[in-house]
Design a protein around this motif. Structure first.
Motif, short mmCIF file in Angstrom:
data_model
loop_
_atom_site.label_atom_id
_atom_site.label_comp_id
_atom_site.label_asym_id
_atom_site.label_seq_id
_atom_site.Cartn_x
_atom_site.Cartn_y
_atom_site.Cartn_z
N LEU A 32 85.77 83.35 16.79
CA LEU A 32 85.17 83.89 18.00
C LEU A 32 86.06 84.97 18.60
O LEU A 32 87.29 84.86 18.60
CB LEU A 32 84.95 82.79 19.03
CG LEU A 32 84.00 81.66 18.63
CD1 LEU A 32 84.00 80.57 19.70
CD2 LEU A 32 82.59 82.19 18.41
N TRP A 77 88.44 75.92 18.50
CA TRP A 77 87.12 76.36 18.03
C TRP A 77 87.08 77.87 17.81
O TRP A 77 86.37 78.35 16.91
CB TRP A 77 86.04 75.95 19.03
CG TRP A 77 85.89 74.48 19.14
CD1 TRP A 77 86.14 73.69 20.21
CD2 TRP A 77 85.46 73.58 18.10
NE1 TRP A 77 85.90 72.37 19.93
CE2 TRP A 77 85.48 72.29 18.63
CE3 TRP A 77 85.08 73.76 16.78
CZ2 TRP A 77 85.12 71.17 17.89
CZ3 TRP A 77 84.72 72.66 16.02
CH2 TRP A 77 84.74 71.37 16.59
N ARG A 78 87.84 78.59 18.61
CA ARG A 78 87.90 80.04 18.40
C ARG A 78 88.47 80.35 17.03
O ARG A 78 87.95 81.23 16.32
CB ARG A 78 88.76 80.67 19.50
CG ARG A 78 88.96 82.17 19.32
CD ARG A 78 89.96 82.72 20.32
NE ARG A 78 90.25 84.12 20.05
CZ ARG A 78 91.17 84.83 20.66
NH1 ARG A 78 91.92 84.27 21.62
NH2 ARG A 78 91.38 86.09 20.34
N LEU A 114 75.37 77.44 16.99
CA LEU A 114 76.74 76.96 17.19
C LEU A 114 76.79 75.95 18.33
O LEU A 114 77.39 74.88 18.21
CB LEU A 114 77.67 78.14 17.48
CG LEU A 114 79.09 77.80 17.93
CD1 LEU A 114 79.80 77.00 16.85
CD2 LEU A 114 79.86 79.07 18.25
N LYS A 144 88.47 78.29 14.44
CA LYS A 144 87.58 77.74 13.42
C LYS A 144 86.39 78.67 13.15
O LYS A 144 86.01 78.89 11.99
CB LYS A 144 87.06 76.37 13.86
CG LYS A 144 86.13 75.70 12.87
CD LYS A 144 85.72 74.33 13.37
CE LYS A 144 84.72 73.68 12.42
NZ LYS A 144 85.29 73.41 11.10
N TYR A 145 85.83 79.23 14.24
CA TYR A 145 84.61 80.04 14.09
C TYR A 145 84.86 81.55 14.16
O TYR A 145 83.92 82.34 14.05
CB TYR A 145 83.59 79.66 15.16
CG TYR A 145 83.07 78.25 15.02
CD1 TYR A 145 82.37 77.86 13.88
CD2 TYR A 145 83.30 77.32 16.01
CE1 TYR A 145 81.89 76.57 13.74
CE2 TYR A 145 82.83 76.01 15.89
CZ TYR A 145 82.13 75.65 14.75
OH TYR A 145 81.67 74.36 14.62
#
Length: 389
Positions: free
Chosen positions: A244, A238-239, A203, A241-242
């Protein structure tokens, strides 16, 4: 008297052996005191003793009081059926339990030895034997700390092996976890390791060209971003999107100067990943510790001490676990001793770490032996007791 001290006294024969007699009046000669038994049963096995005119070979049991034989339920226990001698500090029974000969050591042990050990057990200073350290030779100290350095590396190699099992033998991923943990030392090691584990290298490599993204990911996972801040908004993107999940461990800022704050360290850790280097490959190819230290020089504010710390606490254990043990030890001998409160306290006691190999051994000694009062398992403790005996 403590039972572990009685074991030590018997094992190394730190008592007057002239005119030994059992409690029933038979002469006793110790040919061999036996080997310590770490399994179930008597304390020593394969002892060789001459009692009267007969030579016996078998186990020996030790207790503070002879009545402990009954109190511990040894009568009728098959494990104790072959005991040839019961060694006690004092005899408080009218007759020998199970008709086993008894040897009493109370009046045969050096009072200075007993006093020194008791003082150590009550000592509240840096280490129990602090006042006696000047009596040690440099060779004795060096030999023991080098052995402890090896034990420390072996223990860490086991950890590296377990991490490799967790990530399918990925040495680069394991290196990333080790570097992160090292950057968090001493108080945030577990937090930084958890952050690294939550952000796989595959990542981070996707975003290695963008410093702000790497910083947002690391700081966000550690819960160190304020709502509304630019990095926070990037992290939330991004959290989402992935998928997290931020870690739950609290970050400590206790008594830290700005240059050592967890925010600064995580930004520096992000910078090390931005370099896009395969750090395990660098470790394997580096020809010296200082070359490895130089490879870490990119992040702003990452001082020489911290870079050497990463080499000592992350790179060296990885090399050792990888099988390059001589190289790992050579790197420790090349680097100067670490500077932390434990090593400074050793120096105040008159023991100076000449290199990182010595300081690693001293850290192992303090943590695994001194703090646990394992003086009888320590070569230094035994040497100082031998002097007292």
């Amino acid at each position: 008297m403590r039972e572990e001290l009685l074991h030590y006294i018997w094992r190394y024969r730190h008592f007057n052996q002239q005119g030994l007699v059992t409690e029933d009046g038979r002469p006793l000669h110790i040919v061999f005191p036996g080997q310590p038994n770490t399994d179930q049963g008597p304390d020593f096995r394969a002892a060789r003793l001459r009692i009267g005119e007969v030579t016996f070979v078998g186990p020996v049991e030790l207790h503070i009081r002879s009545s402990d034989w009954l109190r511990h339920g040894h009568t009728g226990d098959a494990h104790y059926r072959e005991v040839i001698l019961h060694v006690v500090w004092e005899n408080d029974t009218p007759g020998p339990p199970a008709d086993i000969p008894i040897l009493v050591l109370h009046d045969r042990v050096s009072k200075p030895l007993l006093g020194r050990y008791e003082h150590w057990m009550r000592q509240t200073g840096f280490v129990p034997c602090e006042r006696q350290l000047p009596a040690l030779t440099a060779d004795a100290w060096r030999d023991w700390t080098r052995k402890l350095t090896l034990r420390r590396l072996q223990r860490r190699a086991v950890i590296v092996g377990s991490w490799l099992d967790q990530n399918r033998q990925d040495w680069e991923e394991t290196t990333w976890w080790m570097m992160a943990r090292s950057m968090g030392l001493p108080v945030n090691a577990a937090v930084f390791e958890a952050v690294a584990r939550s952000l796989p290298l595959r990542l981070l490599k996707r975003h290695r060209l963008y410093a702000s993204t790497l910083e947002a990911l690391l700081l966000g996972q550690a819960g160190l971003l304020q709502a509304g801040h630019g990095l926070h908004r990037e992290y939330e993107f991004w959290r989402s999107k992935y998928g997290l999940q931020p870690i739950r461990l609290p970050v400590s800022f206790l008594r830290m100067r700005p240059g050592h704050s967890p925010v600064t360290r995580l930004v520096q850790l992000a910078a090390l990943q931005k370099e896009g280097k395969g750090w395990f490959g660098i470790i394997r190819e580096a020809t010296s510790a200082e070359v490895a230290v130089g490879a870490l020089a990119g992040p702003k504010g990452l001082g020489i001490g911290m870079r050497r710390g990463i080499v000592i606490n992350a790179f060296v254990p990885l090399l050792f676990a990888y099988g390059q043990k001589e190289k790992a030890l050579a790197w420790l001998e090349e680097l100067p001793g670490e500077q932390n409160h434990v090593i400074r306290s050793w120096a105040a006691s008159g023991v100076v770490a000449g290199d990182a190999a010595a300081s690693q051994g001293m850290l192992e000694l303090k943590k695994e032996y001194c703090n646990a009062r394992r003086c009888l398992d320590c070569a230094i403790g035994r040497a100082l007791l031998n002097i007292a005996a």
